[in-house]
Design an enzyme around this catalytic site. Structure first.
Site, short mmCIF file in Angstrom:
data_model
loop_
_atom_site.label_atom_id
_atom_site.label_comp_id
_atom_site.label_asym_id
_atom_site.label_seq_id
_atom_site.Cartn_x
_atom_site.Cartn_y
_atom_site.Cartn_z
CE1 TYR A 12 52.04 20.97 30.80
CE2 TYR A 12 52.14 19.30 32.52
CZ TYR A 12 52.01 19.63 31.19
OH TYR A 12 51.86 18.67 30.24
CG ASP A 32 61.31 17.10 38.28
OD1 ASP A 32 60.35 17.89 38.39
OD2 ASP A 32 61.17 15.89 38.05
NE ARG A 152 44.91 34.64 42.84
CZ ARG A 152 44.63 35.75 43.51
NH1 ARG A 152 45.22 36.88 43.18
NH2 ARG A 152 43.75 35.74 44.49
CB VAL A 153 49.58 30.72 35.55
CG1 VAL A 153 50.44 31.75 36.25
CG2 VAL A 153 49.96 29.31 36.02
CE LYS A 204 46.02 27.13 42.73
NZ LYS A 204 46.09 27.74 41.39
NE ARG A 211 38.58 28.88 36.20
CZ ARG A 211 39.81 28.39 36.02
NH1 ARG A 211 40.68 28.41 37.03
NH2 ARG A 211 40.16 27.88 34.86
CG HIS A 242 20.15 39.26 33.08
ND1 HIS A 242 20.93 39.92 34.00
CD2 HIS A 242 18.86 39.39 33.52
CE1 HIS A 242 20.18 40.42 34.94
NE2 HIS A 242 18.91 40.13 34.68
NE ARG A 244 21.61 42.84 37.69
CZ ARG A 244 21.00 43.72 36.88
NH1 ARG A 244 21.72 44.68 36.30
NH2 ARG A 244 19.71 43.65 36.66
CB CYS A 258 43.37 23.77 38.83
SG CYS A 258 45.10 24.29 38.80
CE LYS A 315 42.58 25.75 29.04
NZ LYS A 315 42.77 26.94 29.89
#
Length: 418
Positions: A12, A32, A152-153, A204, A211, A242, A244, A258, A315
């Site tokens: 990926y 690969d 960072r994708v 990383k 998250r 709110h 913040r 991840c 997801k």
């Protein structure tokens, strides 16, 4: 400057990265061990789902800029982008990184650049990759330039984000970092920040851990609200008014290569200090069990229980089931003698997956919304209900329209709400 770049691992991340370097004038060898993947690649096709990627691959393959192979070749730059999955004991499985590093040793020559992109525990570049590279007889930091530069994708936007997101490059020394920066500047429009390998490695890990910890906070709130008889989703909505506060979205668990994996790499290195990280990871791992317990309460009076699950990826709107909490839920249900049928329009190879929603719902007592795919936003609820034995929907994502469900004759239940 045209370079020959050898990328080890065409998953990926590796395949889109190889494509990007090819598009920007480099000659790329994509390596690969999956022969099916290589055969498809050399015919301009891909075996993963990613918007616009196949047309780009077809373009660079036809130009001769990207060639697939099962073995590396002499190149100017070697990029390692192989998986680093989690083992049963929650430690990192480094055999693919080790194998990839060993595979390029005999092809290395002076002034080559080697970059590790695989998400790895702190110290991997210096303690694992460097000694292997030096088996070539070349000195890392002088003859061979070595560093770490993670992507960072997000799936579904990989090509855009490879180009536009900022990037961190950690070099084994300053010279390595600066030369690696020159390589990535050919494809990255975002800012590039230079540091050392260990700092880049933990950056990383912490980006994904941040998250994961925040999702765990919301999942813990969900469990608390369930006990107190409060709608957690409403609490989150109002709390986020709110200026913040930004509580994340709870749900049936956290998956993917991840968030469900990377925090454990920090715990592995510093188990006594990473208490919040470990607790959060354990809580998110518990959520499929919580969903199972919710199903048990809903169907406590039923015998020969049958459920249908909509969505099994980790997801929405992707085909990736790695570490999916819904797969873990399915395993729990089957282990406890449930009949389970699933429907996911993005997943091709999964034994329980049916060809359409209606056949997947035949004879089921409960319909579970597992993933909030766009495809499921407006379901043919009346047709589904006619095929089901029961009339209950469990929404684990706060995604379906409760009024539409009730109008179709369903009892609508939202995860975490009594």
């Amino acid at each position: 400057m045209t370079r020959k770049i050898c990328i080890i691992g065409l998953g990926y991340i590796g395949l889109p990265t190889a494509t990007m370097f090819s598009l920007h004038g480099n000659n790329v060898i994509g390596v690969d061990i999956n022969q099916k993947l290589i055969d498809n690649l050399n015919n301009g096709r891909i075996i993963i789902e990613e918007p616009n990627l196949e047309s780009l691959v077809n373009n660079v393959v036809n130009q001769g800029r990207l060639v697939g192979s099962t073995t590396p070749e002499e190149s100017d730059v070697f990029i390692i982008a192989v998986p680093t999955p989690i083992k049963e004991d929650k430690s990192a499985e480094m055999k693919y990184v080790i194998s990839a590093a060993k595979s390029i040793v005999k092809y290395l020559k002076k002034d080559n650049i080697v970059v590790l992109e695989s998400t790895s525990p702190v110290g991997t570049t210096e303690e694992i990759v460097k000694p292997i590279i030096e088996e070539s007889g070349l000195q890392v930091g002088n003859d061979i330039l070595l560093g770490y530069s993670p992507e960072r994708v997000i799936p579904g936007k990989v090509i855009h984000e490879l180009k536009n997101n900022d990037r961190v490059i950690g070099g084994i020394n300053e010279k390595s970092a600066k030369e690696i920066e020159k390589v990535y500047k050919t494809i990255v429009d975002g800012n590039i920040y230079l540091t050392d390998c260990k700092t880049a490695e933990i950056c990383k890990l912490m980006e994904n851990t941040y998250r994961d910890v925040n999702i765990a906070l919301s999942n813990e709130l969900l469990l608390i609200c369930d006990k107190l008889g409060i709608n957690a989703w409403e609490v989150i909505e109002y709390s986020n008014k709110h200026p913040r506060v930004n509580l994340h979205t709870p749900g049936p668990g956290v998956g993917g290569h991840c968030l469900a994996v990377d925090p454990w790499f920090i715990v592995e290195k510093e188990p006594e200090l990473s208490k919040i990280i470990k607790s959060s990871r354990e809580l998110n791992d518990f959520m499929p069990t919580y969903v199972y317990e919710s199903v048990e309460k809903i169907l406590k009076d039923k015998k020969d229980k049958s459920v249908t699950i909509l969505g099994i990826t980790y997801k929405a709107n992707i085909d990736d089931i790695r570490e999916s909490p819904i797969i873990k839920l399915i395993d729990l249900l089957i282990k406890n003698n449930y009949t389970v049928k699933v429907f996911d329009p993005f997943v091709k190879d999964f034994d329980l997956n049916k060809n359409d929603i209606i056949s997947a719902c035949q004879g089921s007592d409960l319909l579970i919304l597992g993933v909030n795919h766009d495809y499921f936003k407006h379901l043919p609820l009346e047709a589904i209900k006619k095929e089901m034995r029961g009339n209950i929907i469990l929404d684990t994502r706060n995604y379906l329209n409760e009024e539409e469900a009730k109008e179709a004759g369903f009892i609508y239940k939202l995860l975490g709400c009594k």
